[in-house]
Design a protein around this motif. Structure first.
Motif, PDB file in Angstrom:
ATOM      1  N   ASN A   1       0.936  -1.234  -0.078  1.00 23.51           N
ATOM      2  CA  ASN A   1       0.049   0.123  -0.083  1.00 23.51           C
ATOM      3  C   ASN A   1       1.035   1.428   0.058  1.00 23.51           C
ATOM      4  OD1 ASN A   1      -2.539   0.341  -0.340  1.00 23.51           O
ATOM      5  ND2 ASN A   1      -2.984  -0.186   1.956  1.00 23.51           N
ATOM      6  N   GLN A   2       1.721   1.217   0.898  1.00 25.27           N
ATOM      7  CA  GLN A   2       2.681   2.351   1.021  1.00 25.27           C
ATOM      8  C   GLN A   2       3.472   2.546  -0.286  1.00 25.27           C
ATOM      9  OE1 GLN A   2       1.536   4.330   3.347  1.00 25.27           O
ATOM     10  NE2 GLN A   2       3.574   4.298   4.698  1.00 25.27           N
TER      11      GLN A   2
ATOM     12  N   HIS B   1       2.533   2.043  -3.434  1.00 21.03           N
ATOM     13  CA  HIS B   1       1.595   2.327  -4.286  1.00 21.03           C
ATOM     14  C   HIS B   1       1.163   4.009  -4.039  1.00 21.03           C
ATOM     15  CE1 HIS B   1      -1.595   1.021  -7.016  1.00 21.03           C
ATOM     16  NE2 HIS B   1      -1.117   2.103  -7.578  1.00 21.03           N
ATOM     17  N   ASN B   2       1.167   4.217  -2.682  1.00 19.34           N
ATOM     18  CA  ASN B   2       1.271   5.750  -2.400  1.00 19.34           C
ATOM     19  C   ASN B   2       2.300   6.511  -2.719  1.00 19.34           C
ATOM     20  OD1 ASN B   2      -1.387   5.478  -1.035  1.00 19.34           O
ATOM     21  ND2 ASN B   2      -0.899   4.870   1.002  1.00 19.34           N
TER      22      ASN B   2
ATOM     23  N   PHE C   1       4.281   5.815  -4.963  1.00 20.23           N
ATOM     24  CA  PHE C   1       4.433   6.003  -6.452  1.00 20.23           C
ATOM     25  C   PHE C   1       3.507   7.210  -6.809  1.00 20.23           C
ATOM     26  CE2 PHE C   1       3.561   4.652 -10.749  1.00 20.23           C
ATOM     27  CZ  PHE C   1       4.900   4.756 -11.325  1.00 20.23           C
ATOM     28  N   THR C   2       2.394   7.088  -6.423  1.00 20.42           N
ATOM     29  CA  THR C   2       1.567   8.346  -6.658  1.00 20.42           C
ATOM     30  C   THR C   2       1.852   9.597  -6.444  1.00 20.42           C
ATOM     31  OG1 THR C   2      -0.505   6.664  -6.252  1.00 20.42           O
ATOM     32  CG2 THR C   2      -0.987   9.136  -6.474  1.00 20.42           C
ATOM     33  N   LEU C   3       2.585   9.714  -5.071  1.00 16.71           N
ATOM     34  CA  LEU C   3       3.418  10.991  -4.900  1.00 16.71           C
ATOM     35  C   LEU C   3       4.185  11.263  -5.749  1.00 16.71           C
ATOM     36  CD1 LEU C   3       3.972  10.821  -1.032  1.00 16.71           C
ATOM     37  CD2 LEU C   3       3.030  12.712  -2.339  1.00 16.71           C
ATOM     38  N   PHE C   4       5.104  10.348  -6.168  1.00 18.92           N
ATOM     39  CA  PHE C   4       6.104  10.508  -7.172  1.00 18.92           C
ATOM     40  C   PHE C   4       5.775  11.049  -8.480  1.00 18.92           C
ATOM     41  CE2 PHE C   4       8.268   7.818 -10.644  1.00 18.92           C
ATOM     42  CZ  PHE C   4       9.625   8.532 -10.475  1.00 18.92           C
ATOM     43  N   LEU C   5       4.454  10.318  -8.959  1.00 17.47           N
ATOM     44  CA  LEU C   5       4.205  10.884 -10.237  1.00 17.47           C
ATOM     45  C   LEU C   5       3.608  12.228 -10.241  1.00 17.47           C
ATOM     46  CD1 LEU C   5       2.075   7.687 -11.476  1.00 17.47           C
ATOM     47  CD2 LEU C   5       4.090   8.541 -12.490  1.00 17.47           C
TER      48      LEU C   5
ATOM     49  N   GLN D   1       8.432  11.345   1.901  1.00 17.79           N
ATOM     50  CA  GLN D   1       7.236  11.868   2.506  1.00 17.79           C
ATOM     51  C   GLN D   1       6.304  10.757   2.842  1.00 17.79           C
ATOM     52  OE1 GLN D   1       4.434  14.434   0.965  1.00 17.79           O
ATOM     53  NE2 GLN D   1       5.917  15.569  -0.276  1.00 17.79           N
ATOM     54  N   VAL D   2       6.650   9.478   2.432  1.00 19.54           N
ATOM     55  CA  VAL D   2       5.620   8.267   2.754  1.00 19.54           C
ATOM     56  C   VAL D   2       6.464   7.799   4.163  1.00 19.54           C
ATOM     57  CG1 VAL D   2       5.009   6.018   2.141  1.00 19.54           C
ATOM     58  CG2 VAL D   2       5.059   7.813   0.541  1.00 19.54           C
ATOM     59  N   ALA D   3       7.733   7.862   4.007  1.00 17.95           N
ATOM     60  CA  ALA D   3       8.214   7.160   5.235  1.00 17.95           C
ATOM     61  C   ALA D   3       8.215   8.029   6.599  1.00 17.95           C
ATOM     62  CB  ALA D   3       9.855   6.838   4.932  1.00 17.95           C
ATOM     63  N   VAL D   4       8.247   9.106   6.626  1.00 17.20           N
ATOM     64  CA  VAL D   4       8.500  10.197   7.511  1.00 17.20           C
ATOM     65  C   VAL D   4       7.114  10.774   7.799  1.00 17.20           C
ATOM     66  CG1 VAL D   4       9.240  11.965   8.709  1.00 17.20           C
ATOM     67  CG2 VAL D   4      10.696  10.612   7.216  1.00 17.20           C
ATOM     68  N   PRO D   5       6.113  10.470   9.000  1.00 17.87           N
ATOM     69  CA  PRO D   5       4.847  11.184   9.065  1.00 17.87           C
ATOM     70  C   PRO D   5       4.982  12.581   9.000  1.00 17.87           C
ATOM     71  CG  PRO D   5       5.516   9.431  10.698  1.00 17.87           C
ATOM     72  CD  PRO D   5       6.684   9.741   9.939  1.00 17.87           C
ATOM     73  N   ARG D   6       4.210  13.368   8.305  1.00 21.35           N
ATOM     74  CA  ARG D   6       4.265  14.684   8.444  1.00 21.35           C
ATOM     75  C   ARG D   6       4.019  15.462   9.724  1.00 21.35           C
ATOM     76  NH1 ARG D   6       0.882  17.766   3.848  1.00 21.35           N
ATOM     77  NH2 ARG D   6       2.211  16.592   2.391  1.00 21.35           N
TER      78      ARG D   6
ATOM     79  N   LEU E   1      -3.544  13.477  -9.571  1.00 22.43           N
ATOM     80  CA  LEU E   1      -2.329  13.845  -9.386  1.00 22.43           C
ATOM     81  C   LEU E   1      -2.245  15.380  -9.179  1.00 22.43           C
ATOM     82  CD1 LEU E   1      -0.752  11.680 -12.174  1.00 22.43           C
ATOM     83  CD2 LEU E   1      -0.526  11.140  -9.878  1.00 22.43           C
TER      84      LEU E   1
ATOM     85  N   PRO F   1      -2.024   5.600 -10.929  1.00 20.90           N
ATOM     86  CA  PRO F   1      -1.939   6.413  -9.779  1.00 20.90           C
ATOM     87  C   PRO F   1      -3.231   6.041  -8.987  1.00 20.90           C
ATOM     88  CG  PRO F   1      -2.517   7.850 -11.566  1.00 20.90           C
ATOM     89  CD  PRO F   1      -1.949   6.689 -12.198  1.00 20.90           C
ATOM     90  N   ARG F   2      -3.366   6.322  -7.673  1.00 27.17           N
ATOM     91  CA  ARG F   2      -4.391   6.032  -7.212  1.00 27.17           C
ATOM     92  C   ARG F   2      -4.604   6.874  -6.029  1.00 27.17           C
ATOM     93  NH1 ARG F   2      -3.879   0.545  -3.363  1.00 27.17           N
ATOM     94  NH2 ARG F   2      -2.689   1.726  -1.840  1.00 27.17           N
TER      95      ARG F   2
ATOM     96  N   PHE G   1      -5.272   8.306  -2.288  1.00 28.31           N
ATOM     97  CA  PHE G   1      -4.423   8.040  -1.071  1.00 28.31           C
ATOM     98  C   PHE G   1      -5.452   7.292  -0.116  1.00 28.31           C
ATOM     99  CE2 PHE G   1      -1.528  11.804  -1.868  1.00 28.31           C
ATOM    100  CZ  PHE G   1      -0.735  11.095  -2.602  1.00 28.31           C
TER     101      PHE G   1
ATOM    102  N   GLN H   1      -4.267   5.275   5.475  1.00 30.89           N
ATOM    103  CA  GLN H   1      -2.983   5.161   6.133  1.00 30.89           C
ATOM    104  C   GLN H   1      -2.180   6.319   6.033  1.00 30.89           C
ATOM    105  OE1 GLN H   1      -1.236   1.787   4.167  1.00 30.89           O
ATOM    106  NE2 GLN H   1       0.284   1.538   5.916  1.00 30.89           N
ATOM    107  N   ILE H   2      -2.181   7.033   4.647  1.00 30.95           N
ATOM    108  CA  ILE H   2      -1.624   8.164   4.375  1.00 30.95           C
ATOM    109  C   ILE H   2      -2.271   9.359   5.328  1.00 30.95           C
ATOM    110  CG2 ILE H   2      -1.431  10.131   2.637  1.00 30.95           C
ATOM    111  CD1 ILE H   2       0.796   8.286   2.021  1.00 30.95           C
TER     112      ILE H   2
ATOM    113  N   GLN I   1      -1.046   9.282   8.832  1.00 32.43           N
ATOM    114  CA  GLN I   1       0.334   9.620   8.859  1.00 32.43           C
ATOM    115  C   GLN I   1       0.499  11.117   8.763  1.00 32.43           C
ATOM    116  OE1 GLN I   1       2.401   9.308   5.426  1.00 32.43           O
ATOM    117  NE2 GLN I   1       4.227   8.487   6.277  1.00 32.43           N
ATOM    118  N   ARG I   2      -0.629  11.657   7.930  1.00 34.20           N
ATOM    119  CA  ARG I   2      -0.354  13.332   7.812  1.00 34.20           C
ATOM    120  C   ARG I   2      -1.365  13.919   8.844  1.00 34.20           C
ATOM    121  NH1 ARG I   2       0.114  14.544   1.515  1.00 34.20           N
ATOM    122  NH2 ARG I   2       2.184  13.321   0.996  1.00 34.20           N
TER     123      ARG I   2
ATOM    124  N   ALA J   1      -0.823  16.043  -5.575  1.00 34.80           N
ATOM    125  CA  ALA J   1      -0.931  15.271  -4.746  1.00 34.80           C
ATOM    126  C   ALA J   1       0.148  15.245  -3.265  1.00 34.80           C
ATOM    127  CB  ALA J   1      -1.223  13.797  -5.079  1.00 34.80           C
TER     128      ALA J   1
END
Lengths: 347, 266
Positions: A2-3, A5-6, A8-12, A246-251, B43, B118-119, B121, B124-125, B128-129, B205
């Protein structure tokens, strides 16, 4: 999974936003290469280091680029023989001190005009100071990546403006053994493509064909492809790193760093470097923190983000050696912190 | 020996040039693909769609021109005309990566982009945020903000903005609520509470942040898995959760809904 994929979406999303700006920067760099006579440009720029850095910081008004687009343009300026103070002033200030970003900041912070004014003034000040500091290094080349240094016109003792012909050593080496990008001219001679030698190329080979629009467009295209390939790859790697962090460190961890006057400034500077969003839109993002953070820390976010971010460090490394990037990073961070802290204490 | 080396060099250079073209065109197509397949909204903020679309066309144009220049001598089928185009040699132009590597990074990232969509979030995110019902004023300036809406017409974001302007939860007690969003199970809330949330984005995003309101259920929240999209109807009440007085939706009807096409709010 899941993380991943999240991430990757951020990256895109970072790339979808940054690639058009990179393209814009590459196109500006190409225009500068082909349609600006660098000898005239370098002579028109002030020689005084402080004034030069200040003027360099204002070039953003001519080339409205954000922090992805400024790198190709700054690199072009350096290889055109523009003084270090001007190029570094441009590199640091252009993403903030340009009409588009000022307009965007004004849209977001209409209620707090002092933030808009201070963002511009302090960015100008910091960029000018850092440009000035770097001008003490008479020959910038030890701090540059080898290929950029090689493309620079060689400084000679008797400087003719800021631009000089090839050094005697270089002249004695056959053209193709020198570093740089080469084109084969109609007469079969090798011509270095780098901007520094462009005026010289006019005297080599058939002048008519070199000056033709077709030739210039060909050069423009070739330059765009090379810069897109090279900087695009760097941007991809930088975005991947930014997305991973961004995914690894909680904001929340970053934001909980501080609500105090000093820690909040640091928290927002760290956030600016990690989030890596483009300077044209970062003011809207900063606005969403307006109620939770002090104006000084928002200002720190707005000043520091465009100068340094994770996504852009890779791009900077395409001009400077790691050591120089660390200097710029440290100076920018300290000055931003200092200035915003003073603002905090006054208001 | 020297001849074969030269030949090899020439082939390598033309291969590298083609890799460049493929990388640039692939990214152009990918950017436009997101536009055609309506995934761009996942995105980036709709205000900046034009930027990505122009970027896509720009990359295609540059890649296309370069490809055409490289093909032209071959298309004319006049062997001597092949001499007309000699690809500029790009040795030493590269700084961080050797030429082939840069192109391969571009192509690999584009291929991943083609295969992995892309999908939206997940919760979980959001956790985290840090989900919140305060702080947020996004692009919508308060002056454009209409409070005259009937409470049940307010979206989740409208509620959060209203709370932002006037944070006292008691002011809304008894008002009807009808909101849509996805489920988050925050560990700090008791088992009969969930958060109904949406992501808000200002640009892309990368800056998405979640907003949400707690929903009080009559049973355990395990009936509604995290990330399920729900339409929640109920009445506003004030409760003290994790030591903080806040506005809570007391749900009387909860219906699952399909994930909306554009899951973000602006």
């Amino acid at each position: 999974m899941n993380q991943l994929h999240n991430g990757f979406t951020l990256f895109l999303s970072l790339l979808v936003e940054a690639l058009p700006f990179l393209l814009l920067g590459v196109l500006f760099s190409g225009l500068l290469l082909l349609f600006v006579d660098e000898r005239k440009l370098a002579n028109a720029l002030p020689r005084h280091p402080l004034l030069g850095a200040f003027v360099g910081s204002l070039i953003g008004f001519l080339f409205p680029v954000c922090e992805c687009g400024n790198v190709p343009v700054a690199r072009r300026l350096i290889t055109q023989g523009v003084p270090a103070s001007v190029a570094i002033g441009f590199l640091l200030a252009a993403p903030t001190v340009n009409p588009i970003v000022i307009w965007a900041t004004w849209t977001a912070f209409r209620d707090q005009p002092e933030i808009v004014v201070l963002r511009v003034v302090l960015s100008l000040a910091i960029a000018t100071i850092i440009g000035w500091v770097f001008s003490t290094q008479a020959d910038l080349r030890p701090l540059l990546q080898t290929s950029v240094a090689n493309a620079m016109p060689t400084p000679t003792k008797k400087r003719q403006g800021f631009w000089s012909q090839m050094s005697p050593q270089e002249e004695s080496v056959p053209a193709l053994l020198q570093s740089g990008t080469f084109l084969i001219s109609g007469s079969g001679q090798a011509i270095r493509m780098d901007a520094a030698t462009l005026p010289m190329t006019a005297s080599v080979g058939t002048t008519k064909s070199l000056k033709s629009i077709k030739y210039r467009l060909g050069l423009f295209l070739e330059n765009s492809v090379q810069e897109l390939r090279e900087l695009g790859a760097v941007l991809i790697v930088g975005s991947a790193i930014a997305a991973t962090i961004q995914v690894a460190v909680p904001r929340e961890l970053i934001l909980s760093l501080g609500q105090g006057p000093i820690t909040s400034i640091i928290a927002m500077m760290v956030l600016a470097a990690v989030v890596s969003i483009c300077s044209t839109v970062d003011s809207f993002f900063a606005l969403s923190f307006a109620t939770a953070f002090t104006p000084a820390s928002l200002l720190a976010f707005l000043i520091f983000g465009p100068m340094i971010d994770l996504k852009g460090i890779g791009l900077m490394l395409s001009i400077f050696k790691g050591r120089a990037v660390i200097y710029i990073f440290a100076l920018a961070a300290q000055l931003t912190f200092l200035f915003t802290l003073i603002y905090q204490m006054i208001y | 020996m020297a001849f074969t080396f030269k030949k090899k060099l020439k082939i390598n250079q033309s291969l590298v040039s083609w890799l460049d073209v493929i990388g640039i065109i692939a990214w152009g197509i990918l950017l436009l693909k997101y536009w055609f397949t309506d995934q761009l909204g996942l995105l980036i903020h709709p205000d900046y769609f034009w930027l990505t679309i122009c970027g896509g066309f720009g990359l295609l144009t540059i890649g296309g021109c370069k490809a055409w220049l490289m093909l032209k001598p071959y298309l004319k089928q006049r062997p001597y005309s092949r001499k007309n185009y000699i690809p500029p040699q790009s040795e030493q132009h590269i700084t961080l990566f050797p030429p082939g590597v840069s192109s391969i990074i571009l192509i690999t990232a584009a291929i991943l982009g083609f295969f992995i969509s892309p999908r939206i979030f997940t919760s979980q995110i959001a956790l985290q945020r840090g989900v919140t019902d305060t702080l947020l004023m996004t692009r919508a300036q308060p002056k454009e903000f209409k409070t005259a809406k009937h409470p049940e017409q307010r979206t989740l974001i409208d509620w959060v903005r209203t709370l932002n302007v006037y944070p006292e939860p008691d002011a809304y007690t008894g008002q009807k609520a009808k909101v849509e969003g996805f489920v988050i199970h925050p560990p700090q809330l008791p088992d009969n509470y969930l958060l109904i949330s949406r992501f808000v984005i200002t640009c892309c995003a990368a800056d998405a942040y979640p907003v949400g309101l707690p929903v009080k259920l009559t049973s355990s929240r395990s009936t509604f898995a995290p990330d399920t999209w729900l339409n929640v109807q109920g009445e506003m009440i004030t409760e003290t959760l994790s030591g903080k007085r806040q506005l809570v939706i007391n749900a009387n009807s909860i219906t699952p809904i399909p994930e909306p096409k554009n899951p973000y709010n602006y």
